[in-house]
Design an enzyme around this catalytic site. Sequence first.
Site, mmCIF file in Angstrom:
data_model
loop_
_atom_site.group_PDB
_atom_site.id
_atom_site.type_symbol
_atom_site.label_atom_id
_atom_site.label_comp_id
_atom_site.label_asym_id
_atom_site.label_seq_id
_atom_site.Cartn_x
_atom_site.Cartn_y
_atom_site.Cartn_z
ATOM 1 N N ASN A 114 -5.017 1.726 -9.053
ATOM 2 C CA ASN A 114 -4.990 2.532 -7.716
ATOM 3 C C ASN A 114 -4.116 1.450 -6.912
ATOM 4 O O ASN A 114 -4.186 0.324 -7.170
ATOM 5 C CB ASN A 114 -6.531 2.653 -7.193
ATOM 6 C CG ASN A 114 -6.482 3.297 -5.705
ATOM 7 O OD1 ASN A 114 -5.787 4.123 -5.660
ATOM 8 N ND2 ASN A 114 -7.173 2.830 -5.013
ATOM 9 N N HIS A 116 -3.940 0.320 -3.134
ATOM 10 C CA HIS A 116 -4.816 0.379 -1.762
ATOM 11 C C HIS A 116 -4.119 -0.656 -0.776
ATOM 12 O O HIS A 116 -3.684 -1.535 -1.048
ATOM 13 C CB HIS A 116 -6.165 -0.323 -2.052
ATOM 14 C CG HIS A 116 -7.026 -0.297 -0.856
ATOM 15 N ND1 HIS A 116 -7.633 0.999 -0.336
ATOM 16 C CD2 HIS A 116 -7.206 -1.283 0.003
ATOM 17 C CE1 HIS A 116 -8.297 0.443 0.633
ATOM 18 N NE2 HIS A 116 -8.508 -0.621 1.039
ATOM 19 N N SER A 143 -2.567 -3.939 -2.226
ATOM 20 C CA SER A 143 -3.180 -4.464 -3.431
ATOM 21 C C SER A 143 -3.267 -3.388 -4.619
ATOM 22 O O SER A 143 -3.360 -2.236 -4.139
ATOM 23 C CB SER A 143 -4.834 -4.619 -3.395
ATOM 24 O OG SER A 143 -4.946 -5.554 -2.209
ATOM 25 N N ASP A 152 -12.673 0.803 -4.358
ATOM 26 C CA ASP A 152 -11.865 -0.063 -3.862
ATOM 27 C C ASP A 152 -12.269 -1.665 -4.248
ATOM 28 O O ASP A 152 -11.764 -2.500 -3.465
ATOM 29 C CB ASP A 152 -11.738 -0.027 -2.238
ATOM 30 C CG ASP A 152 -11.062 1.306 -2.012
ATOM 31 O OD1 ASP A 152 -10.316 2.007 -2.715
ATOM 32 O OD2 ASP A 152 -11.328 1.807 -0.748
HETATM 33 C C1 GAR Z 1 -0.288 4.890 0.160
HETATM 34 O O1 GAR Z 1 0.126 4.055 1.444
HETATM 35 C C2 GAR Z 1 -1.486 4.196 -0.529
HETATM 36 O O2 GAR Z 1 -1.617 3.074 -0.188
HETATM 37 C C3 GAR Z 1 -2.719 4.999 0.419
HETATM 38 O O3 GAR Z 1 -2.357 6.330 0.464
HETATM 39 C C4 GAR Z 1 -0.597 6.134 0.914
HETATM 40 C C5 GAR Z 1 -0.214 7.203 0.302
HETATM 41 O O4 GAR Z 1 1.159 7.401 0.377
HETATM 42 N N1 GAR Z 1 -3.903 5.114 -0.395
HETATM 43 C C6 GAR Z 1 -5.089 4.978 0.207
HETATM 44 O O5 GAR Z 1 -5.211 4.556 1.126
HETATM 45 C C7 GAR Z 1 -6.093 4.838 -0.856
HETATM 46 N N2 GAR Z 1 -7.599 4.527 -0.405
HETATM 47 P P1 GAR Z 1 2.007 8.254 -0.765
HETATM 48 O O6 GAR Z 1 1.495 9.676 -0.733
HETATM 49 O O7 GAR Z 1 3.318 8.292 0.124
HETATM 50 O O8 GAR Z 1 2.226 7.571 -1.893
#
Ligand code: GAR
Length: 221
Positions: A114, A116, A143, A152
């Site tokens: 994942n 995060h 991370s 997480d």
């Molecule tokens: C990313 O920034 C990722 O870090 C976050 O969602 C976004 C997805 O962007 N993830 C979380 O918050 C997980 N808890 P994307 O769809 O443009 O890749």
Amino acid sequence: MQADPVDRPRILVLASGSGTNLQALIEATRERDFPGDIVAVGSNRPQAFALERAAQAGIETFTVDHTRYDSREAFDAALRMEMERYQPDLVVLAGFMRILTEEFVRAFQGRMLNVHPSLLPRYRGLNTHQRALDAGDEVHGVSIHFVTEDLDGGPVIAQAEVPVQPDDTAETLAERVQTQEHVLYPIVIRWFCEGRLQLAGNDSILFDGTPVPDVLTLPAA
Ligand code: GAR
């Protein structure tokens, strides 16, 4: 040397939103020596732009719409059935905004990663950028971790730091963190596909067969 096609790890990506991390991975896998293939992209949201990006790249897609299921267990079981059709060696969560049941996580233990948007263990959960700003942090970041039953909380493989600017908003900070996500996640996925990364037990990581004492950190760009 190119891996034999039958030995190439099969990557399945799950995404709920825009899919910029997916796009970065698609681009990385186009490099001639990338040691794995994205075999499918799945989403819980039929309208996720990530599905569009996958289709554009000629990758198979599927949707399991969480609003059609009464319980988390029923949704996860349906999702898992779809995923197993593709026999993934690695599951990449790329902005997949669903809390997964312990049973689901156990099924992919040691082969699910994942991204995060914080320097874990700081700011598990949502609104990480605003929380970093509210706390007055000077450094924030991203991370990449193995997914375990602890939300997480699985062992962190690598982090990239992002300096917080005095005039940052949650949006400007998120943008710079995402730029680092797009660099770091493909690097870690490559390590996994090369067989260099392993989850040991529930809380530690082997890199090239050796326990990693500290998180691998890319310094602030
Ligand atoms: C990313 O920034 C990722 O870090 C976050 O969602 C976004 C997805 O962007 N993830 C979380 O918050 C997980 N808890 P994307 O769809 O443009 O890749």
